[in-house]
Motif scaffolding. Structure first.
Motif, PDB file in Angstrom:
ATOM      1  N   ALA A 166     -22.551  12.944 -28.809  1.00  0.00           N
ATOM      2  CA  ALA A 166     -22.623  13.709 -27.944  1.00  0.00           C
ATOM      3  C   ALA A 166     -21.769  14.768 -27.561  1.00  0.00           C
ATOM      4  CB  ALA A 166     -23.540  13.199 -26.799  1.00  0.00           C
ATOM      5  N   VAL A 167     -20.299  14.189 -28.096  1.00  0.00           N
ATOM      6  CA  VAL A 167     -19.283  15.319 -28.243  1.00  0.00           C
ATOM      7  C   VAL A 167     -19.178  15.708 -28.393  1.00  0.00           C
ATOM      8  CG1 VAL A 167     -16.601  13.813 -28.128  1.00  0.00           C
ATOM      9  CG2 VAL A 167     -18.166  12.693 -26.752  1.00  0.00           C
ATOM     10  N   ARG A 168     -19.354  15.816 -29.498  1.00  0.00           N
ATOM     11  CA  ARG A 168     -19.555  16.871 -30.795  1.00  0.00           C
ATOM     12  C   ARG A 168     -20.556  18.328 -29.695  1.00  0.00           C
ATOM     13  NH1 ARG A 168     -18.971  13.390 -34.600  1.00  0.00           N
ATOM     14  NH2 ARG A 168     -20.816  13.216 -35.213  1.00  0.00           N
ATOM     15  N   LEU A 169     -21.812  18.182 -29.553  1.00  0.00           N
ATOM     16  CA  LEU A 169     -22.215  19.351 -28.462  1.00  0.00           C
ATOM     17  C   LEU A 169     -21.919  19.868 -27.701  1.00  0.00           C
ATOM     18  CD1 LEU A 169     -26.077  17.859 -29.002  1.00  0.00           C
ATOM     19  CD2 LEU A 169     -25.098  19.598 -30.661  1.00  0.00           C
ATOM     20  N   VAL A 170     -21.000  19.489 -26.695  1.00  0.00           N
ATOM     21  CA  VAL A 170     -20.464  19.265 -25.648  1.00  0.00           C
ATOM     22  C   VAL A 170     -19.073  20.272 -26.594  1.00  0.00           C
ATOM     23  CG1 VAL A 170     -19.130  18.771 -23.550  1.00  0.00           C
ATOM     24  CG2 VAL A 170     -21.774  17.548 -23.954  1.00  0.00           C
ATOM     25  N   ALA A 227     -18.887  21.745 -28.553  1.00  0.00           N
ATOM     26  CA  ALA A 227     -19.409  22.998 -29.284  1.00  0.00           C
ATOM     27  C   ALA A 227     -19.816  24.373 -28.366  1.00  0.00           C
ATOM     28  CB  ALA A 227     -20.456  23.068 -30.111  1.00  0.00           C
ATOM     29  N   ALA A 228     -19.873  23.728 -26.984  1.00  0.00           N
ATOM     30  CA  ALA A 228     -20.035  24.451 -25.516  1.00  0.00           C
ATOM     31  C   ALA A 228     -19.171  24.671 -24.554  1.00  0.00           C
ATOM     32  CB  ALA A 228     -21.067  24.013 -24.671  1.00  0.00           C
ATOM     33  N   HIS A 229     -17.758  24.113 -25.434  1.00  0.00           N
ATOM     34  CA  HIS A 229     -16.940  24.662 -24.406  1.00  0.00           C
ATOM     35  C   HIS A 229     -15.736  24.129 -25.261  1.00  0.00           C
ATOM     36  CE1 HIS A 229     -18.427  23.664 -20.628  1.00  0.00           C
ATOM     37  NE2 HIS A 229     -19.599  23.124 -20.956  1.00  0.00           N
ATOM     38  N   PRO A 230     -15.454  25.251 -26.171  1.00  0.00           N
ATOM     39  CA  PRO A 230     -14.756  24.943 -27.590  1.00  0.00           C
ATOM     40  C   PRO A 230     -12.922  25.131 -27.305  1.00  0.00           C
ATOM     41  CG  PRO A 230     -15.671  27.465 -27.811  1.00  0.00           C
ATOM     42  CD  PRO A 230     -16.352  26.407 -26.518  1.00  0.00           C
ATOM     43  N   GLU A 231     -12.569  25.989 -25.329  1.00  0.00           N
ATOM     44  CA  GLU A 231     -11.472  26.238 -25.667  1.00  0.00           C
ATOM     45  C   GLU A 231     -11.355  24.955 -24.783  1.00  0.00           C
ATOM     46  OE1 GLU A 231     -15.019  26.982 -22.307  1.00  0.00           O
ATOM     47  OE2 GLU A 231     -14.380  27.166 -24.543  1.00  0.00           O
ATOM     48  N   ASP A 232     -11.810  23.985 -24.167  1.00  0.00           N
ATOM     49  CA  ASP A 232     -11.451  22.446 -23.527  1.00  0.00           C
ATOM     50  C   ASP A 232     -10.875  21.373 -24.363  1.00  0.00           C
ATOM     51  OD1 ASP A 232     -12.694  23.859 -21.735  1.00  0.00           O
ATOM     52  OD2 ASP A 232     -14.332  22.490 -21.336  1.00  0.00           O
ATOM     53  N   SER A 233      -9.594  20.629 -23.570  1.00  0.00           N
ATOM     54  CA  SER A 233      -8.914  19.857 -24.057  1.00  0.00           C
ATOM     55  C   SER A 233      -9.754  18.866 -24.145  1.00  0.00           C
ATOM     56  CB  SER A 233      -7.797  19.699 -23.511  1.00  0.00           C
ATOM     57  OG  SER A 233      -8.032  19.126 -22.205  1.00  0.00           O
ATOM     58  N   PRO A 234      -9.274  17.738 -25.128  1.00  0.00           N
ATOM     59  CA  PRO A 234     -10.078  16.274 -25.447  1.00  0.00           C
ATOM     60  C   PRO A 234     -10.333  15.757 -23.378  1.00  0.00           C
ATOM     61  CG  PRO A 234      -8.338  16.632 -26.864  1.00  0.00           C
ATOM     62  CD  PRO A 234      -8.362  18.033 -25.866  1.00  0.00           C
ATOM     63  N   ALA A 235      -9.412  15.933 -22.793  1.00  0.00           N
ATOM     64  CA  ALA A 235      -9.541  15.056 -21.414  1.00  0.00           C
ATOM     65  C   ALA A 235     -10.646  15.955 -20.618  1.00  0.00           C
ATOM     66  CB  ALA A 235      -7.907  15.098 -20.699  1.00  0.00           C
TER      67      ALA A 235
END
Length: 497
Positions: free
Chosen positions: A310-314, A316-324
């Motif tokens: 699920a983390v990888r899917l999210v 992929a939808a927000h590639p510019e966001d930081s891990p936090a």
């Protein structure tokens, strides 16, 4: 006494008879073994299904006897062949509809529902009702009732059980979606709710206490409206008994429930004047508990997946966001993860905090060192060596020893009259040599010490080189002199720095 011809032949020919008997026994044994293997390989239905099927066949035969008699007496089928072909039309139709109903139930069954029989299931009961008529026409009221019950009615019920029991055994929790089953479940739930038995996880004692609480609330509300009525004493006694039966005096939870229900009943009139916000005044529609993702995957689907997937899917939808930020989005979708788990899923590694820059040391001002009496050190540093003192010849470490140079000067009040130097010629000015470029006595070759003025090598070099101006290296190699003397000779010959 006469014997059978086969026995006589066997007595006369014992060996052929023994061979034939052994072969016959072998064939019978092989046939029995194949029959047993075939029977074991068949996927037999459960035992209850077999018993119900056997009973359904017997009841169908019982009904067929009624149809045989009715075909002759009621339908006028005197021909035996005609009657044998057509008398069991109703029983065959009943069996065919039962099989089709079984097929529909199996095809529409799921994990939560047992499926529906469809039109064939309705036709089973319609044919059963039609087969009841010949029973009464053949045997009257009493005999017709017996024939109808043990004939078509029992046959329909047993076929229903035989065709549907297997699904119920495989999934006991499956619910039937037929109309009679739905109506029956609804009536059962309403009846249980009417008697206060809808909450089935309570014990009988708890049900009794809850009923006593409801009764006490009702009696207290009536006494509040009619405190001096004719039945006030009777109601007070019933109220006391209901409170004692509810256990409100010893059980805090029951006491809280009693007081809450009583307060709600006494203040129920305030519902008419309770201020409420108008639903037509532009009240915003509440957001979903878990918003949809930009990839079109719902939060419910993300919650059923592995958290790392699920983390990888999210991400992929927000590639510019930081891990936090990705961790915050996943938590909003109903998948609570930490920033560390996001970094593990994305293989981003741990964040290394930048080390603060170490402060540059600040040298404290110290007094100038003093050597001896009245001596002061002048220490200067330069970034580069001046071109005029650079040497293009590599110097080996073993070529000579050099000592550290220390420049010292005596204060002006202790100095004697400085030595006067000759004024240079205006045509050939002598360039100023930096203090650090002037060699000291320990670094000057012996051939350069105590050189008379003017230097005799100047005339010798002018004779040998003529108008050509030699380099410092050529002068030093030719005459074996140092850098300072070679510079003076070259300057005298007209060279420029």
């Amino acid at each position: 006494m006469s014997t059978h011809p086969l026995i006589g032949w066997a007595v006369v020919h014992p060996w052929p008879a023994a061979g034939i008997a052994a072969a016959t026994l072998a064939v019978l044994g092989a046939a029995l073994w194949v029959t047993v293997r075939t029977a074991r390989a068949i996927a037999w239905p459960p035992g209850p299904v077999l018993v119900a099927g056997t009973g359904a066949l017997v009841c169908t035969g019982f009904g067929a006897d009624t149809s045989w008699r009715f075909a002759r007496d009621g339908l006028g089928m005197t021909d035996t062949t005609e009657r044998a072909v057509l008398f069991a039309a109703g029983e065959i139709a009943l069996f065919a509809c039962a099989v089709m109903a079984r097929a529909n139930k199996t095809a529409t069954s799921t994990d939560d529902a047992a499926g529906t029989t469809g039109v064939p299931g309705i036709l089973v009961w319609a044919i059963t009702g039609a087969l009841v008529v010949p029973c009464y026409a053949t045997s009257g009221i009493v005999g017709g009732t017996i024939r109808a019950f043990f004939g078509p009615v029992c046959a329909a019920l047993l076929w229903h059980l035989a065709m549907g029991l297997e699904i119920r055994v495989a999934r006991p929790e499956a619910l039937s979606t037929g109309l009679p089953a739905v109506v029956g479940r609804e009536l059962r739930e309403r009846l249980l709710s009417r008697f206060g038995l809808a909450n089935r996880d309570r014990t009988a004692e708890q049900i009794t206490r809850d009923r006593a609480v409801d009764r006490a609330v009702h009696l207290a509300a009536v006494l509040e409206l009619h405190p001096d009525g004719a039945l006030s004493g009777y109601r007070r006694r019933r109220l006391a008994a209901a409170v004692a039966r509810s256990g409100a005096g010893t059980n805090g939870e029951q006491r809280h429930r009693l007081l809450q229900q009583l307060a709600a009943r006494r203040t129920s009139g305030q519902l008419a004047t309770v201020p409420l916000a108008s639903p037509w005044a532009g009240t915003p529609v509440p957001d979903e508990a878990y918003p949809r993702t930009p990839l079109g995957v719902t939060g419910a689907q993300l919650r059923t997946m592995d958290p790392l997937a699920a983390v990888r899917l999210v991400r992929a939808a927000h590639p510019e966001d930081s891990p936090a930020e990705v961790a915050a989005l996943c938590t909003g979708y109903g998948v609570p993860v930490s920033e560390t788990q996001v970094r593990i899923a994305l293989r981003a590694g741990n964040q290394v905090a930048a080390a603060p820059a170490a402060p540059r040391p600040v040298l404290a001002s110290e007094p100038e060192p003093v050597l001896g009496a009245g001596l002061r050190l002048d220490v200067e540093s330069t970034a580069l060596v001046h071109p005029e003192v650079q040497s293009r010849v590599p110097v080996l470490a073993a070529a000579g020893t050099r000592t550290r140079q220390v420049h010292a000067r005596v204060p002006a009040d202790d100095q004697t009259e400085p030595q006067h130097t000759a004024v240079p010629d205006a045509a050939h000015p002598v360039p100023a040599v930096p203090e650090y470029a002037v060699p000291h006595n320990e670094d000057i070759p012996e051939s350069d010490r105590d050189v008379p003025d003017p230097d005799p090598l100047i005339e010798q070099a002018r004779t040998e080189y003529g108008t050509a101006v030699p380099s410092y290296r050529a002068l030093k190699t030719r005459y074996g002199i140092g850098q300072a003397r070679a510079q003076r000779i070259r300057d005298a010959l007209g060279g420029t720095t």
